[in-house]
Design a protein around this motif. Structure first.
Motif, PDB file in Angstrom:
ATOM      1  N   THR A  66      32.559  34.239  38.423  1.00  0.00           N
ATOM      2  CA  THR A  66      33.590  35.251  38.680  1.00  0.00           C
ATOM      3  C   THR A  66      33.750  36.217  37.519  1.00  0.00           C
ATOM      4  N   LEU A  67      33.702  35.691  36.296  1.00  0.00           N
ATOM      5  CA  LEU A  67      33.901  36.531  35.112  1.00  0.00           C
ATOM      6  C   LEU A  67      32.593  36.959  34.458  1.00  0.00           C
ATOM      7  N   HIS A  68      31.465  36.558  35.059  1.00  0.00           N
ATOM      8  CA  HIS A  68      30.146  36.920  34.528  1.00  0.00           C
ATOM      9  C   HIS A  68      30.006  36.482  33.073  1.00  0.00           C
ATOM     10  N   ARG A  95      43.412  37.630  40.164  1.00  0.00           N
ATOM     11  CA  ARG A  95      43.702  38.719  41.110  1.00  0.00           C
ATOM     12  C   ARG A  95      44.912  39.527  40.648  1.00  0.00           C
ATOM     13  N   ASN A 124      43.967  41.660  37.567  1.00  0.00           N
ATOM     14  CA  ASN A 124      43.097  42.755  37.973  1.00  0.00           C
ATOM     15  C   ASN A 124      43.867  43.834  38.718  1.00  0.00           C
ATOM     16  N   SER A 138      38.822  46.795  35.078  1.00  0.00           N
ATOM     17  CA  SER A 138      37.448  46.690  35.565  1.00  0.00           C
ATOM     18  C   SER A 138      36.982  45.254  35.377  1.00  0.00           C
ATOM     19  N   ASP A 139      35.856  44.912  35.955  1.00  0.00           N
ATOM     20  CA  ASP A 139      35.339  43.549  35.802  1.00  0.00           C
ATOM     21  C   ASP A 139      35.105  43.220  34.326  1.00  0.00           C
ATOM     22  N   ASP A 140      34.581  44.191  33.586  1.00  0.00           N
ATOM     23  CA  ASP A 140      34.296  43.950  32.168  1.00  0.00           C
ATOM     24  C   ASP A 140      35.585  43.815  31.365  1.00  0.00           C
ATOM     25  N   LEU A 155      38.470  42.726  32.549  1.00  0.00           N
ATOM     26  CA  LEU A 155      39.057  41.443  32.912  1.00  0.00           C
ATOM     27  C   LEU A 155      38.378  40.320  32.141  1.00  0.00           C
ATOM     28  N   ARG A 156      37.066  40.388  32.071  1.00  0.00           N
ATOM     29  CA  ARG A 156      36.301  39.377  31.337  1.00  0.00           C
ATOM     30  C   ARG A 156      36.686  39.357  29.862  1.00  0.00           C
TER      31      ARG A 156
END
Length: 387
Positions: free
Chosen positions: A186-188, A218, A221, A227-229, A231-232
């Motif tokens: 999920t977080l790459h 969720r 975010n 963004s995904d990055d 959040l990570r």
């Protein structure tokens, strides 16, 4: 091996009974109940609950002397206080019937396998007494070996994780694996990043994906428009954020910060991305006094406070008692502009004092004064009597 002999001797010979324990020759009907009430100081309800957790044959055959012997030797071996022994019995009543030699071997194995000190072994058993019921080869070693291999942990790192959450001992890989896999995908996260998250917050391993981890991600975010990055990165900076309850912790704190500092949505997002730990701070005892200090003691306007925190959001996370108040005292004594307390908040004590051309000893004295003042304000009745 030498420690094993000492421990086994301790469990076989040593007796450190509480003063109120029954004489060893007394045999009681319902001995587990009587022992808990008379020796451990349990309430009738607690004792009855503990006895109900035992197998019927154990309840029928146990004597007060046996219960006293087992608990006394376990107490001696681990260096438990009476209150700690009581807690262990109430959490894990079956230990009243455990075989002493079996327990000694289990403790020695744990100590050796994880390279634990006596105090660390005590902590693990005290906070997770159920480990004494787990089979070494059927539960403990498989769970330890899987966790160590999956996260590529050294013995020191493995010990840190298990001391951070002793309840992880004995959990099967089918419990760990889905959570770790979900977090990583999920977080790459790379393997090293996943390892970092677990080392910083071992309790993540027992959090439900459906009930806690997924809803929190969720919310972060959606609320902060990450963004995904982003959040990570936020989670990597402060993994504990995933373990807080959104409704009772994160959302109220976020709303308060935005309202108190009059932040726009993008400004709020930036502050939390850079310093996510602020969402874990208590509003009444941490955030509110700190912002009041910036305004009333340093003399900044709200817009100046907001601008300063947006330049360096980590300033909101620094200690009022250990950093800001002592430094303000030094600034006032040196005739310096109080605003440097906030602007140079990230400086080490040595660099801060050098910039003001004051000796480090002056700041150390101020830090002592603040500590004493905090203590005095916590005990006003003592001060009145002294006066």
């Amino acid at each position: 091996m030498r420690w094993a002999c000492v421990l086994l001797l301790s469990l076989t010979v040593a007796l450190v009974p509480p003063a109120a324990r029954l004489p060893s020759h007394v045999v009681c009907d319902g001995a587990a109940y009587d022992y808990c009430v008379q020796s451990l100081g349990c309430t009738a309800e607690e004792a009855a609950k503990a006895e109900r957790a035992l197998l019927p044959n154990i309840v029928k055959s146990m004597t007060c002397a046996q219960a006293d012997e087992r608990c006394s030797r376990l107490q001696s071996a681990l260096g438990l206080r009476d209150s700690e022994l009581k807690r262990m019995v109430l959490v894990q009543p079956p230990l009243l019937g455990y075989n002493l030699e079996y327990v000694a071997e289990k403790l020695e194995w744990l100590k050796s396998r994880l390279a634990l000190s006596d105090a660390e072994l005590k902590k693990i058993v005290l906070y997770s007494p159920k480990v004494l019921s787990y089979g070494r080869d059927t539960k403990l070693e498989p769970s330890i070996a899987w966790l160590q291999s999956r996260l590529n942990l050294s013995i020191a790192e493995l010990r840190k994780v298990l001391l951070g959450k002793p309840g992880l001992l004995g959990l099967q890989s089918k419990v760990f694996s889905p959570r770790l896999g979900w977090l990583q995908s999920t977080l790459h996260l790379s393997d090293s990043e996943l390892k970092k998250v677990v080392l910083l917050r071992p309790t993540i391993l027992v959090q439900s994906v459906e009930a806690r981890l997924a809803p929190t991600l969720r919310w972060l975010n959606g609320t902060l428009d990450l963004s995904d990055d982003e959040l990570r990165t936020t989670v990597l900076r402060f993994p504990s954020i995933l373990t807080y309850n959104v409704e009772t912790n994160l959302a109220p704190t976020l709303e308060w910060i935005q309202s108190r500092l009059d932040l726009g949505n993008s400004e709020l997002s930036k502050l939390v991305r850079v310093s996510p730990q602020v969402l874990s701070f208590n509003i009444e005892t941490n955030l509110s006094p700190k912002i009041d200090f910036f305004e009333k003691e340093i003399g900044l306007s709200l817009s100046e406070v907001r601008a300063s925190l947006l330049v360096s959001p980590s300033r909101l996370g620094m200690s009022l008692k250990k950093r800001y108040r002592p430094r303000l005292e030094v600034c006032r004594a040196a005739g310096a502009d109080p605003v440097v307390v906030l602007n140079r908040a990230a400086h080490t004590d040595e660099r801060f004092c050098k910039g003001l051309n004051v000796p480090l000893e002056a700041l150390r004295a101020a830090q002592e004064n603040v500590q004493c003042d905090v203590f005095d304000r916590k005990t006003p009745s003592t001060r009145r009597r002294a006066d």
